[in-house]
Motif scaffolding. Structure first.
Motif, short mmCIF file in Angstrom:
data_model
loop_
_atom_site.label_atom_id
_atom_site.label_comp_id
_atom_site.label_asym_id
_atom_site.label_seq_id
_atom_site.Cartn_x
_atom_site.Cartn_y
_atom_site.Cartn_z
N VAL A 4 0.85 -1.19 0.00
CA VAL A 4 0.00 0.00 0.00
C VAL A 4 0.89 1.24 0.00
O VAL A 4 1.83 1.35 0.80
CB VAL A 4 -0.93 0.01 1.22
N ILE A 5 0.60 2.14 -0.92
CA ILE A 5 1.41 3.36 -1.05
C ILE A 5 0.60 4.54 -0.54
O ILE A 5 -0.56 4.73 -0.92
CB ILE A 5 1.82 3.58 -2.52
N TYR A 104 -3.67 -4.99 4.94
CA TYR A 104 -2.28 -4.62 4.64
C TYR A 104 -2.19 -3.10 4.71
O TYR A 104 -2.87 -2.41 3.96
CB TYR A 104 -1.88 -5.13 3.25
N PHE A 105 -1.37 -2.64 5.63
CA PHE A 105 -1.28 -1.21 5.89
C PHE A 105 -0.15 -0.55 5.11
O PHE A 105 0.91 -1.14 4.88
CB PHE A 105 -1.03 -0.96 7.38
N GLY A 106 -0.40 0.71 4.76
CA GLY A 106 0.67 1.54 4.25
C GLY A 106 1.49 2.11 5.39
O GLY A 106 1.17 1.89 6.56
N GLY B 40 7.29 3.96 13.25
CA GLY B 40 7.35 4.60 11.95
C GLY B 40 6.74 3.81 10.81
O GLY B 40 6.81 4.22 9.66
N LYS B 41 6.12 2.69 11.14
CA LYS B 41 5.51 1.86 10.10
C LYS B 41 4.05 1.58 10.42
O LYS B 41 3.58 1.80 11.54
CB LYS B 41 6.28 0.54 9.97
N GLY B 42 3.31 1.09 9.43
CA GLY B 42 1.94 0.68 9.67
C GLY B 42 1.90 -0.70 10.30
O GLY B 42 2.88 -1.45 10.25
N PRO B 43 0.78 -1.06 10.92
CA PRO B 43 0.66 -2.41 11.49
C PRO B 43 0.80 -3.49 10.42
O PRO B 43 0.43 -3.28 9.26
CB PRO B 43 -0.76 -2.40 12.08
#
Lengths: 114, 111
Positions: A4-5, A104-106, B40-43
């Protein structure tokens, strides 16, 4: 697969300005979610699209916030007249089909409103 | 009110030790997911365990699900410094509409 962007990664706006955040879901995923994350409130659900149609916007603030998904390859979250309390990390996630599937996370967009 | 919540706000262990994060939830579910979020990141999802499963493993990770007590646990063995992160459980409230995240447990693994 780039995942994911989200763009931009960081955004600084002045109070009262508009902020538009972009999300490109994983190709082939039909569900897109927006979340807001702060230290105080944690991870808050904002809104959810499936096949580009809005399904659940129960987490969206009633004023100033809007989300769209004009095509299957991107979604936008727009905040009008930004306020300091809008400062947060805004996360976009996609899943293959249903809301209960793996999301799915960005990396998120860190918004700072001065 | 939270539909899913982790039972500890923060945990700290030394590298090599094992640790367990617990989660309780309030409604019937079809599945429970565990996510990890590094700074600093998504789950990122670690494990999805369905309501008809009692245990699921992924390398050093082991998740359990007890639908009678509406609780789940995530155990990490042989912890490493890179396991330092916030761990979330998330449930689907018996629908495929969306998932509901808990507040997360901050795990710190010290050298």
């Amino acid at each position: 697969n780039a995942g994911v962007i989200q763009t931009p990664r960081h955004k600084v706006t002045g109070k009262g300005q508009e902020a538009t955040l972009w999300c490109e879901p994983i190709s082939g995923h039909s569900a897109v979610f927006w979340y807001r994350q702060t230290i105080v409130q944690g991870l808050e659900f904002l809104t959810y699209f499936r096949n580009q149609a809005p399904i659940d916007d129960s987490g969206m603030p009633k004023e100033r916030f809007s989300a769209q998904m004009p095509n299957q390859s991107h979604s936008t979250l727009k905040i009008q007249s930004t306020q300091p309390q809008d400062s947060a990390v805004y996360l976009c996630a996609s899943s293959i089909d249903r809301g209960g599937d793996t999301q799915y996370f960005g990396p998120g967009t860190r918004l700072l409103v001065l | 009110s939270q539909l899913a919540e982790e039972n500890s706000w923060a945990l700290s262990v030394h590298e090599g030790e094992s640790v367990t994060v617990n989660c309780s939830y309030k409604t019937s579910i079809t599945a429970l997911q565990w996510y990890r979020q590094k700074s600093g990141k998504g789950p990122a999802q670690l494990i999805l365990i369905r309501s008809n499963e009692r245990e699921k493993r992924n390398g050093r990770l082991r998740a359990t699900l007890d639908t009678s007590s509406q609780s789940s646990s995530l155990s990490i063995t042989a912890t490493r410094c890179e396991d330092t992160a916030v761990y979330f459980c998330a449930t689907d409230r018996n629908s495929n509409n969306r998932i509901f995240f808990g507040d997360g447990t901050q795990l710190v693994v010290k050298p």
